[in-house]
Design a protein around this motif. Structure first.
Motif, PDB file in Angstrom:
ATOM      1  N   ILE A  92       0.862  -1.192   0.000  1.00 64.74           N
ATOM      2  CA  ILE A  92       0.000   0.000   0.000  1.00 64.74           C
ATOM      3  C   ILE A  92       0.888   1.228   0.000  1.00 64.74           C
ATOM      4  O   ILE A  92       1.723   1.402   0.892  1.00 64.74           O
ATOM      5  CB  ILE A  92      -0.908  -0.021   1.238  1.00 64.74           C
ATOM      6  CG1 ILE A  92      -1.850  -1.212   1.117  1.00 64.74           C
ATOM      7  CG2 ILE A  92      -1.695   1.275   1.387  1.00 64.74           C
ATOM      8  CD1 ILE A  92      -2.467  -1.639   2.404  1.00 64.74           C
ATOM      9  N   ALA A  95      -1.807   5.897   0.943  1.00 58.71           N
ATOM     10  CA  ALA A  95      -2.837   6.024   1.983  1.00 58.71           C
ATOM     11  C   ALA A  95      -2.305   5.431   3.288  1.00 58.71           C
ATOM     12  O   ALA A  95      -1.534   4.471   3.268  1.00 58.71           O
ATOM     13  CB  ALA A  95      -4.080   5.261   1.554  1.00 58.71           C
ATOM     14  N   ARG A 106       7.755  -1.036  14.022  1.00 58.46           N
ATOM     15  CA  ARG A 106       7.437  -0.098  15.101  1.00 58.46           C
ATOM     16  C   ARG A 106       7.281  -0.817  16.454  1.00 58.46           C
ATOM     17  O   ARG A 106       6.536  -0.339  17.321  1.00 58.46           O
ATOM     18  CB  ARG A 106       6.153   0.703  14.807  1.00 58.46           C
ATOM     19  CG  ARG A 106       6.165   1.465  13.479  1.00 58.46           C
ATOM     20  CD  ARG A 106       7.227   2.516  13.458  1.00 58.46           C
ATOM     21  NE  ARG A 106       7.212   3.315  12.246  1.00 58.46           N
ATOM     22  CZ  ARG A 106       8.297   3.839  11.703  1.00 58.46           C
ATOM     23  NH1 ARG A 106       9.480   3.634  12.254  1.00 58.46           N
ATOM     24  NH2 ARG A 106       8.231   4.581  10.637  1.00 58.46           N
ATOM     25  N   SER A 133       6.268   9.416   7.207  1.00 63.32           N
ATOM     26  CA  SER A 133       7.057   8.431   7.960  1.00 63.32           C
ATOM     27  C   SER A 133       6.177   7.341   8.573  1.00 63.32           C
ATOM     28  O   SER A 133       6.682   6.335   9.073  1.00 63.32           O
ATOM     29  CB  SER A 133       7.848   9.129   9.067  1.00 63.32           C
ATOM     30  OG  SER A 133       6.966   9.875   9.877  1.00 63.32           O
ATOM     31  N   GLY A 134       4.853   7.545   8.564  1.00 61.00           N
ATOM     32  CA  GLY A 134       3.974   6.500   9.093  1.00 61.00           C
ATOM     33  C   GLY A 134       3.246   6.872  10.374  1.00 61.00           C
ATOM     34  O   GLY A 134       2.807   5.993  11.118  1.00 61.00           O
ATOM     35  N   THR A 136       0.228   8.476  10.828  1.00 61.88           N
ATOM     36  CA  THR A 136      -1.208   8.156  10.829  1.00 61.88           C
ATOM     37  C   THR A 136      -1.413   6.647  10.879  1.00 61.88           C
ATOM     38  O   THR A 136      -2.302   6.146  11.579  1.00 61.88           O
ATOM     39  CB  THR A 136      -1.876   8.757   9.574  1.00 61.88           C
ATOM     40  OG1 THR A 136      -1.560  10.149   9.530  1.00 61.88           O
ATOM     41  CG2 THR A 136      -3.374   8.587   9.602  1.00 61.88           C
ATOM     42  N   GLU A 225      -2.298  15.214  13.116  1.00 64.81           N
ATOM     43  CA  GLU A 225      -2.057  16.543  12.531  1.00 64.81           C
ATOM     44  C   GLU A 225      -2.414  17.648  13.505  1.00 64.81           C
ATOM     45  O   GLU A 225      -3.112  18.604  13.172  1.00 64.81           O
ATOM     46  CB  GLU A 225      -2.847  16.717  11.226  1.00 64.81           C
ATOM     47  CG  GLU A 225      -2.410  15.789  10.118  1.00 64.81           C
ATOM     48  CD  GLU A 225      -0.998  16.084   9.595  1.00 64.81           C
ATOM     49  OE1 GLU A 225      -0.478  17.197   9.850  1.00 64.81           O
ATOM     50  OE2 GLU A 225      -0.432  15.198   8.949  1.00 64.81           O
ATOM     51  N   LEU A 325       7.454   3.823   3.407  1.00 66.79           N
ATOM     52  CA  LEU A 325       6.810   4.155   2.130  1.00 66.79           C
ATOM     53  C   LEU A 325       7.696   3.744   0.951  1.00 66.79           C
ATOM     54  O   LEU A 325       7.220   3.217  -0.055  1.00 66.79           O
ATOM     55  CB  LEU A 325       6.481   5.652   2.060  1.00 66.79           C
ATOM     56  CG  LEU A 325       5.904   6.126   0.729  1.00 66.79           C
ATOM     57  CD1 LEU A 325       4.614   5.387   0.384  1.00 66.79           C
ATOM     58  CD2 LEU A 325       5.645   7.629   0.738  1.00 66.79           C
TER      59      LEU A 325
HETATM   60  N1  LIG Z   1       4.301   0.613   9.736  1.00 63.58           N
HETATM   61  C1  LIG Z   1       4.132   0.616   8.423  1.00 63.58           C
HETATM   62  N2  LIG Z   1       4.079  -0.552   7.728  1.00 63.58           N
HETATM   63  C2  LIG Z   1       3.936  -0.549   6.398  1.00 63.58           C
HETATM   64  N3  LIG Z   1       3.856   0.562   5.655  1.00 63.58           N
HETATM   65  C3  LIG Z   1       3.897   1.744   6.273  1.00 63.58           C
HETATM   66  C4  LIG Z   1       4.020   1.836   7.684  1.00 63.58           C
HETATM   67  N4  LIG Z   1       4.038   3.135   8.025  1.00 63.58           N
HETATM   68  C5  LIG Z   1       3.937   3.819   6.885  1.00 63.58           C
HETATM   69  N5  LIG Z   1       3.847   3.003   5.827  1.00 63.58           N
HETATM   70  C6  LIG Z   1       3.837   3.425   4.409  1.00 63.58           C
HETATM   71  O1  LIG Z   1       4.018   4.834   4.380  1.00 63.58           O
HETATM   72  C7  LIG Z   1       2.894   5.480   3.760  1.00 63.58           C
HETATM   73  C8  LIG Z   1       2.587   6.756   4.529  1.00 63.58           C
HETATM   74  O2  LIG Z   1       2.120   6.437   5.817  1.00 63.58           O
HETATM   75  P1  LIG Z   1       1.286   7.485   6.693  1.00 63.58           P
HETATM   76  O3  LIG Z   1       0.242   8.125   5.879  1.00 63.58           O
HETATM   77  O4  LIG Z   1       0.882   6.765   7.932  1.00 63.58           O
HETATM   78  O5  LIG Z   1       2.435   8.542   7.031  1.00 63.58           O
HETATM   79  P2  LIG Z   1       2.294   9.954   7.726  1.00 63.58           P
HETATM   80  O6  LIG Z   1       3.536  10.175   8.518  1.00 63.58           O
HETATM   81  O7  LIG Z   1       1.003  10.029   8.466  1.00 63.58           O
HETATM   82  O8  LIG Z   1       2.262  10.904   6.441  1.00 63.58           O
HETATM   83  P3  LIG Z   1       1.866  12.466   6.396  1.00 63.58           P
HETATM   84  O9  LIG Z   1       3.011  13.197   6.985  1.00 63.58           O
HETATM   85  O10 LIG Z   1       1.689  12.738   4.924  1.00 63.58           O
HETATM   86  O11 LIG Z   1       0.589  12.625   7.171  1.00 63.58           O
HETATM   87  C9  LIG Z   1       1.790   4.440   3.743  1.00 63.58           C
HETATM   88  O12 LIG Z   1       0.985   4.569   2.597  1.00 63.58           O
HETATM   89  C10 LIG Z   1       2.559   3.141   3.665  1.00 63.58           C
HETATM   90  O13 LIG Z   1       2.930   2.894   2.328  1.00 63.58           O
END
Ligand SMILES: Nc1ncnc2c1ncn2[C@@H]1O[C@H](COP(=O)(O)OP(=O)(O)OP(=O)(O)O)[C@@H](O)[C@H]1O
Ligand SMILES: [Mg+2]
Length: 359
Positions: A92, A95, A106, A133-134, A136, A225, A325
Motif C-alpha cells: 500500500i 494512503a 514499530r 514516515s507513518g 497516521t 495533525e 513508504l
Molecule cells: N508501519 C508501516 N508498515 C507498512 N507501511 C507503512 C508503515 N508506516 C507507513 N507506511 C507506508 O508509508 C505510507 C505513509 O504512511 P502514513 O500516511 O501513515 O504517514 P504519515 O507520517 O502520516 O504521512 P503524512 O506526513 O503525509 O501525514 C503508507 O501509505 C505506507 O505505504
C-alpha cells in the motif's frame, strides 16, 4: 480512491425517522424523488458507503445535516487477506495503513506506547515523524490491533498488548478534516464516539460536564495533525486546549489519555503559533519515527505473495534505507514485474523514479 460516505451506525435510526417525518411510506417511493437509484438509497439506509454526491443529495432531501451523520473514519483497505489473482496488491503506497495486517514494525514504539496505556492513570504521548514516515498508520494500528480478530492478522503478529482491550475506547481525530476544525463538531464527534449524550448547544462547559460525569472506562483520543489544529483552527483556542488538559488530568480518574501525531514538536509549535496552552506540557513521552529496522523491513518485503530473490531484497533494503513508504513502492514495482512475467531489471528504474518525490 472514490470518495464515499456512509451513515454512522448511531445515526441509522435518525435517518429512518427522517424518512417517516417526510411522509415517505417506503424507500421505493423516496427513491422515485431523488437521482440516486433504489439500490443506492437502500445502501444509504443500511449504513453502507455510497458516493459522496449521492450522500449529500439524500441528506438534503431528508433535511439532515450530512456532516453530522456521516461516519468520520476512512475505510481504505479490505479487512481480509486478499489473494494475488487480480486482487489489490498487498503493498500500500500513499494512503495510511488502516488494517493491521498490512502494518509492519514499530515494535519499540508500540511497546512504549502501550506501556503508557495499560496502567492507571493512562499517560499521554506524542508521535513525531517527518512527512510520510507513518504517523497516521501508527495511530490506526494502536486503535485497531488489540481488537482485530486473529484471522485478520498475519501469523505471529502480536496483538495482546492490553489485558482487557475490550474495555478501551479509541477515538481517531484527523484535524486536517475540515469538519473537525469546528469546536462544536469536534466536541460532538468525541461524545458520539463515546456513545454519550450530546447536549444542546454542545459547548465546552456542557461537554466537560458530560465527559467528567460519564467517562468510566479507559479512553484514548488520537489527535492526528495537531499542527493544523494549532495553526489553522481559531476555534480551537487556548481555552479549548486547557479544558482538554483539565479533563485528562483532573476529571476522568486517570481514564483519559491523548496521543498526538505531528511532524514537529507540539510544544514548539504551540509557542511559535502564540498559544500559551499548558496542554502540551502533559506529554511525558515522545516517540520519534525513523526508518524501520532491517528485520522489520525484511518482514515487510517477505510479505510479498511471490517471493523476491535475495539480491532484489538487498537492493530494496539499500535503496529504501528501510523507510516504510519507499519499501512499499519498491516492493510494489518488483511484484508487478514478477506478476507480469517480466524477467528484467526495469522495475528498479521505475521504482527509483516513483520514490523520488518522497526522498
Ligand atoms: N508501519 C508501516 N508498515 C507498512 N507501511 C507503512 C508503515 N508506516 C507507513 N507506511 C507506508 O508509508 C505510507 C505513509 O504512511 P502514513 O500516511 O501513515 O504517514 P504519515 O507520517 O502520516 O504521512 P503524512 O506526513 O503525509 O501525514 C503508507 O501509505 C505506507 O505505504
Ligand atoms: Mg498522516
Amino acid at each position: 480512491m472514490a470518495r464515499s460516505l456512509r451513515v454512522a451506525p448511531e445515526y441509522i435510526e435518525k435517518v429512518k425517522s427522517a424518512l417517516r417525518r417526510n411522509s415517505y411510506p417506503s424507500l421505493q417511493k423516496f427513491a422515485e424523488d431523488v437521482n440516486p437509484s433504489l439500490s443506492t438509497v437502500k445502501n444509504f439506509f443500511g449504513g453502507i458507503g455510497i458516493d459522496y454526491e449521492n450522500f449529500r443529495e439524500i441528506c438534503e432531501k431528508l433535511g439532515l445535516d450530512w456532516q453530522e451523520i456521516a461516519h468520520k473514519e476512512p475505510e481504505t483497505q479490505p479487512p481480509k487477506p486478499q489473494s494475488t489473482n487480480g486482487e489489490p496488491s498487498p503493498f500500500i503506497t500513499g494512503a495510511p495503513i488502516t488494517q493491521p495486517r498490512y502494518f509492519f514494525g514499530r515494535e519499540k514504539e508500540l511497546k512504549r506506547l502501550f506501556n503508557l496505556l495499560k496502567r492507571h492513570p493512562l499517560q499521554n504521548a506524542v508521535i513525531i515523524g517527518k512527512k510520510r514516515s507513518g504517523k497516521t498508520s501508527l495511530l490506526h494500528y494502536l486503535k485497531n490491533i488489540t481488537t482485530t480478530p486473529a484471522q485478520q492478522l498475519r501469523p505471529e503478529q502480536k496483538s495482546d498488548w492490553l489485558r482487557h482491550p475490550e474495555n478501551y475506547r479509541w477515538i481517531f481525530v484527523d484535524l486536517q478534516d475540515a469538519r473537525m476544525q469546528s469546536r462544536e463538531n469536534l466536541l460532538k464527534y468525541i461524545l458520539e464516539s463515546l456513545k454519550l449524550q450530546v447536549p444542546t448547544p454542545c459547548d465546552l462547559d456542557r461537554f466537560m460536564d458530560v465527559v467528567s460525569n460519564n467517562l468510566h472506562s479507559p479512553t484514548v483520543i488520537l489527535l492526528d495533525e495537531i499542527g493544523v489544529g494549532l495553526q489553522r483552527c481559531p476555534e480551537l483556542d487556548d481555552g479549548f486546549w486547557e479544558s482538554l488538559r483539565s479533563l485528562a488530568t483532573n476529571h476522568t480518574g486517570g481514564n483519559l489519555a491523548f496521543i498526538l501525531a505531528t511532524p514537529e514538536s507540539p510544544l514548539e509549535l504551540a509557542k511559535s503559533t502564540g498559544h500559551s496552552s499548558p496542554f502540551f506540557n502533559i506529554f511525558g513521552y515522545t516517540a520519534y519515527l525513523g526508518a524501520l529496522t532491517q528485520i522489520e523491513a525484511r518482514e515487510l518485503i517477505t510479505s510479498s505473495p511471490i517471493p523476491f530473490i535475495d539480491e532484489d531484497v538487498d537492493w530494496i533494503l539499500t535503496q529504501s534505507c528501510c523507510w516504510p513508504l519507499l519499501l512499499q513502492i519498491l516492493c510494489r514495482e518488483k511484484l508487478f514485474n514478477l506478476e507480469e512475467g517480466e524477467n528484467n531489471d526495469n522495475w528498479r528504474e521505475e521504482g527509483l523514479q516513483q520514490m523520488k518525490p518522497f526522498c
